[in-house]
Every structure is written in structure tokens, then in C-alpha cells.
Scaffold this motif. Structure first.
Motif, PDB file in Angstrom:
ATOM      1  N   GLY A   1       0.805  -1.216   0.000  1.00  0.00           N
ATOM      2  CA  GLY A   1       0.000   0.000   0.000  1.00  0.00           C
ATOM      3  C   GLY A   1       0.837   1.264   0.000  1.00  0.00           C
ATOM      4  N   ASP A   2       2.142   1.134  -0.262  1.00  0.00           N
ATOM      5  CA  ASP A   2       3.018   2.305  -0.290  1.00  0.00           C
ATOM      6  C   ASP A   2       2.559   3.296  -1.358  1.00  0.00           C
ATOM      7  OD1 ASP A   2       4.521   1.211   1.700  1.00  0.00           O
ATOM      8  OD2 ASP A   2       6.138   0.496   0.395  1.00  0.00           O
ATOM      9  N   TYR A   3       2.653   4.570  -1.034  1.00  0.00           N
ATOM     10  CA  TYR A   3       2.309   5.668  -1.944  1.00  0.00           C
ATOM     11  C   TYR A   3       0.831   5.673  -2.335  1.00  0.00           C
ATOM     12  CZ  TYR A   3       7.369   5.218  -2.397  1.00  0.00           C
ATOM     13  OH  TYR A   3       8.710   5.089  -2.134  1.00  0.00           O
ATOM     14  N   ALA A   4       0.005   4.981  -1.578  1.00  0.00           N
ATOM     15  CA  ALA A   4      -1.425   4.946  -1.898  1.00  0.00           C
ATOM     16  C   ALA A   4      -2.024   6.341  -1.763  1.00  0.00           C
ATOM     17  CB  ALA A   4      -2.149   3.971  -0.978  1.00  0.00           C
ATOM     18  N   ASP A   5      -2.769   6.758  -2.779  1.00  0.00           N
ATOM     19  CA  ASP A   5      -3.436   8.056  -2.726  1.00  0.00           C
ATOM     20  C   ASP A   5      -4.952   7.906  -2.855  1.00  0.00           C
ATOM     21  OD1 ASP A   5      -3.538   7.227  -5.336  1.00  0.00           O
ATOM     22  OD2 ASP A   5      -2.667   9.053  -6.196  1.00  0.00           O
ATOM     23  N   ALA A   6      -5.420   6.659  -2.711  1.00  0.00           N
ATOM     24  CA  ALA A   6      -6.859   6.396  -2.780  1.00  0.00           C
ATOM     25  C   ALA A   6      -7.175   5.183  -1.917  1.00  0.00           C
ATOM     26  CB  ALA A   6      -7.299   6.156  -4.224  1.00  0.00           C
ATOM     27  N   ALA A   7      -8.459   4.977  -1.686  1.00  0.00           N
ATOM     28  CA  ALA A   7      -8.903   3.806  -0.929  1.00  0.00           C
ATOM     29  C   ALA A   7     -10.257   3.369  -1.460  1.00  0.00           C
ATOM     30  CB  ALA A   7      -9.000   4.125   0.559  1.00  0.00           C
ATOM     31  N   LEU A   8     -10.377   2.079  -1.741  1.00  0.00           N
ATOM     32  CA  LEU A   8     -11.678   1.516  -2.099  1.00  0.00           C
ATOM     33  C   LEU A   8     -12.414   1.200  -0.807  1.00  0.00           C
ATOM     34  CD1 LEU A   8     -10.978  -0.957  -5.056  1.00  0.00           C
ATOM     35  CD2 LEU A   8     -11.925   1.346  -5.147  1.00  0.00           C
ATOM     36  N   VAL A   9     -13.582   1.784  -0.649  1.00  0.00           N
ATOM     37  CA  VAL A   9     -14.360   1.612   0.576  1.00  0.00           C
ATOM     38  C   VAL A   9     -15.649   0.878   0.237  1.00  0.00           C
ATOM     39  CG1 VAL A   9     -15.443   2.777   2.529  1.00  0.00           C
ATOM     40  CG2 VAL A   9     -13.407   3.776   1.456  1.00  0.00           C
ATOM     41  N   PHE A  10     -15.808  -0.306   0.799  1.00  0.00           N
ATOM     42  CA  PHE A  10     -17.012  -1.102   0.578  1.00  0.00           C
ATOM     43  C   PHE A  10     -17.947  -0.883   1.760  1.00  0.00           C
ATOM     44  CE2 PHE A  10     -13.865  -2.859  -2.119  1.00  0.00           C
ATOM     45  CZ  PHE A  10     -14.532  -3.403  -3.196  1.00  0.00           C
ATOM     46  N   THR A  11     -19.155  -0.419   1.474  1.00  0.00           N
ATOM     47  CA  THR A  11     -20.078  -0.036   2.527  1.00  0.00           C
ATOM     48  C   THR A  11     -21.404  -0.755   2.376  1.00  0.00           C
ATOM     49  OG1 THR A  11     -21.074   1.769   1.273  1.00  0.00           O
ATOM     50  CG2 THR A  11     -19.072   2.278   2.503  1.00  0.00           C
TER      51      THR A  11
ATOM     52  N   PRO B   1      -6.313   0.253   0.578  1.00  0.00           N
ATOM     53  CA  PRO B   1      -5.510   1.292  -0.067  1.00  0.00           C
ATOM     54  C   PRO B   1      -5.196   0.924  -1.515  1.00  0.00           C
ATOM     55  CG  PRO B   1      -4.147  -0.033   1.399  1.00  0.00           C
ATOM     56  CD  PRO B   1      -5.565  -0.471   1.627  1.00  0.00           C
ATOM     57  N   CYS B   2      -5.148   1.921  -2.375  1.00  0.00           N
ATOM     58  CA  CYS B   2      -4.842   1.689  -3.783  1.00  0.00           C
ATOM     59  C   CYS B   2      -4.301   2.978  -4.393  1.00  0.00           C
ATOM     60  CB  CYS B   2      -6.075   1.188  -4.538  1.00  0.00           C
ATOM     61  SG  CYS B   2      -7.527   2.245  -4.340  1.00  0.00           S
ATOM     62  N   HIS B   3      -4.131   2.985  -5.707  1.00  0.00           N
ATOM     63  CA  HIS B   3      -3.491   4.107  -6.384  1.00  0.00           C
ATOM     64  C   HIS B   3      -4.367   4.575  -7.541  1.00  0.00           C
ATOM     65  CE1 HIS B   3      -0.444   1.607  -4.418  1.00  0.00           C
ATOM     66  NE2 HIS B   3       0.219   2.732  -4.207  1.00  0.00           N
ATOM     67  N   LYS B   4      -4.659   5.859  -7.557  1.00  0.00           N
ATOM     68  CA  LYS B   4      -5.563   6.402  -8.567  1.00  0.00           C
ATOM     69  C   LYS B   4      -5.045   6.192  -9.983  1.00  0.00           C
ATOM     70  CE  LYS B   4      -5.849  10.432  -6.444  1.00  0.00           C
ATOM     71  NZ  LYS B   4      -6.223  11.837  -6.141  1.00  0.00           N
ATOM     72  N   ALA B   5      -3.742   6.316 -10.176  1.00  0.00           N
ATOM     73  CA  ALA B   5      -3.178   6.159 -11.521  1.00  0.00           C
ATOM     74  C   ALA B   5      -3.420   4.750 -12.054  1.00  0.00           C
ATOM     75  CB  ALA B   5      -1.680   6.465 -11.499  1.00  0.00           C
ATOM     76  N   ILE B   6      -3.279   3.753 -11.184  1.00  0.00           N
ATOM     77  CA  ILE B   6      -3.470   2.364 -11.612  1.00  0.00           C
ATOM     78  C   ILE B   6      -4.945   2.080 -11.866  1.00  0.00           C
ATOM     79  CG2 ILE B   6      -3.244  -0.049 -10.896  1.00  0.00           C
ATOM     80  CD1 ILE B   6      -0.704   0.737  -9.414  1.00  0.00           C
TER      81      ILE B   6
END
Length: 215
Positions: free
Chosen positions: A5-15, A43-48
Motif C-alpha cells: 500500500g506504499d504511496y497509496a493516494d486512494a482507498a476503495l471503501v465497501f459499505t 488502499p490503492c493508487h488512482k493512476a493504476i
């Protein structure tokens, strides 16, 4: 990046809708602006995400145009991409993210346990599942539902990987269900063609089995 999760600038949130829970209005319940309570956050990355899915790319671009992205950057907080669990079950969360980063669909990553819920009532509810009465769907049924989720999220690698899994699990016994699913608008036309090819190749055995009456 996926594992750490290094450099993660986003997060997928399941609600999920938590209106029926007693702690819905508690300050520590982490309720979001959408009226949901987060159930799982990865955690995830917007670019990917943007590179792999037009669905996520358009969503992230809309947030950027609205100015939300600039606010999040200024506060050094990740962009929260909220997915409703009634549409995208959280038990498939790690499968989806794994496919996005590593180009493989691994059904062993499906979250199990009472807290993960079943797929009934969610996007891509498989017809076969509604008739079995089982609490837990089979790998074949899970692949069918995940295929439809991949189509919804415009993740081609997920849909294509699930098609391969479905064909791997194709047997004389599962053939009627696969043919029915493949012929539906939410099914895979490619899987349907392959299933019909399987029917022609194995017709001698099928003609001698009870499966023939289900076709």
C-alpha cells in the motif's frame, strides 16, 4: 504496491446501509457523507485504477473537476472511492484489486465468513444460485457473478478471467446452467458459444445422461 500500500493516494471503501444498526449515529461509527458505514477499506493508487478501468477513471476525473481532489491533496488524505456493498459485495474486494494490479483472477481471495454476506440480491445475481437454496454459492456461480461485476466496473481483465474460470469448471452436469446464464443479457456470449461447442463434442455422453432433459 498491492501488498504494502506504499504511496497509496486512494482507498476503495465497501459499505452497506447501516440504518438498521443501533450505532448508526454514534460518532465513532465512521459514517460517511453518503449515509453508509464503512465495512472494508483497501488502499490503492488512482493512476493504476484509472489506467485499468474507464469506470474508475471517469469517477476520479469527476472528483478532480469538482475540486474534491484538490482538497484531499491539501489535507494529505487519500481519495475515498465508495462502493455500495449491495451492488459490489465486499467479499470480492481483494479479488478485484488483485486483478487490477496483477492481471489474474484468484477466487481463493474471496472473503469468507458470516460478516461477508452472500451474493444474493447484489449485482449479477446468478439464476442458478436462486434455485439451489445453498447459503454459499459454488465457484462456478461466484465466477458468474464476478464476471458481471467486472462488466459493471469496466474491468476487462476480471471479466475475461472469469470466463476462463467458468470454462475450467464446465462439466456435463454444469452445462445446462452455463448455457442458461450465457444466453442471458448479463451473461457472456463467448462462454455461451464455448458451451454449445462443448455440447456438440460431448453429445454422445450427454444423450445417455439425465442432463439431456434439462437442455
Amino acid at each position: 504496491l498491492l501488498e504494502t500500500g506504499d504511496y497509496a493516494d486512494a482507498a476503495l471503501v465497501f459499505t452497506s446501509d447501516s440504518s438498521g444498526h443501533s450505532d448508526y449515529h454514534r460518532p465513532d461509527s465512521a459514517s460517511s457523507e453518503y449515509g453508509f458505514r464503512p465495512k472494508l477499506e483497501l488502499p490503492c493508487h488512482k493512476a493504476i485504477l484509472s489506467a485499468r478501468s474507464p469506470f474508475f477513471r471517469n469517477l476520479i476525473q469527476r472528483r478532480t473537476r469538482s475540486g474534491e481532489d484538490h482538497t484531499e491533496r491539501a489535507l494529505h488524505i487519500p481519495t475515498r472511492i465508495v462502493l455500495d456493498e449491495s451492488v459490489i459485495p465486499k467479499r470480492y474486494a481483494r479479488v478485484l484489486l488483485h486483478a487490477v494490479y496483477l492481471d489474474t483472477v484468484d477466487l481463493s481471495l474471496i472473503l469468507r465468513g458470516s460478516g461477508c454476506g452472500t451474493s444474493a440480491g447484489s449485482l449479477g445475481e446468478v439464476e442458478a444460485l436462486t434455485h439451489t437454496g445453498r447459503v454459499r454459492p459454488s465457484p462456478l456461480e461466484e465466477a458468474m457473478e464476478l464476471y458481471q461485476i467486472g462488466r459493471f466496473l469496466e474491468l476487462d481483465i476480471v471479466s475475461q478471467g472469469c470466463e476462463d474460470v467458468i470454462l475450467e469448471w464446465l462439466t456435463i452436469e454444469s452445462l445446462p446452467g452455463v448455457l442458461r446464464w450465457g444466453s442471458q443479457p448479463h451473461g457472456s456470449a463467448w462462454v455461451h458459444r464455448q458451451a454449445k461447442h462443448f455440447l456438440r463434442e460431448e453429445f454422445t455422453q450427454i444423450a445417455q445422461s439425465s442432463v439431456l432433459h434439462q437442455l
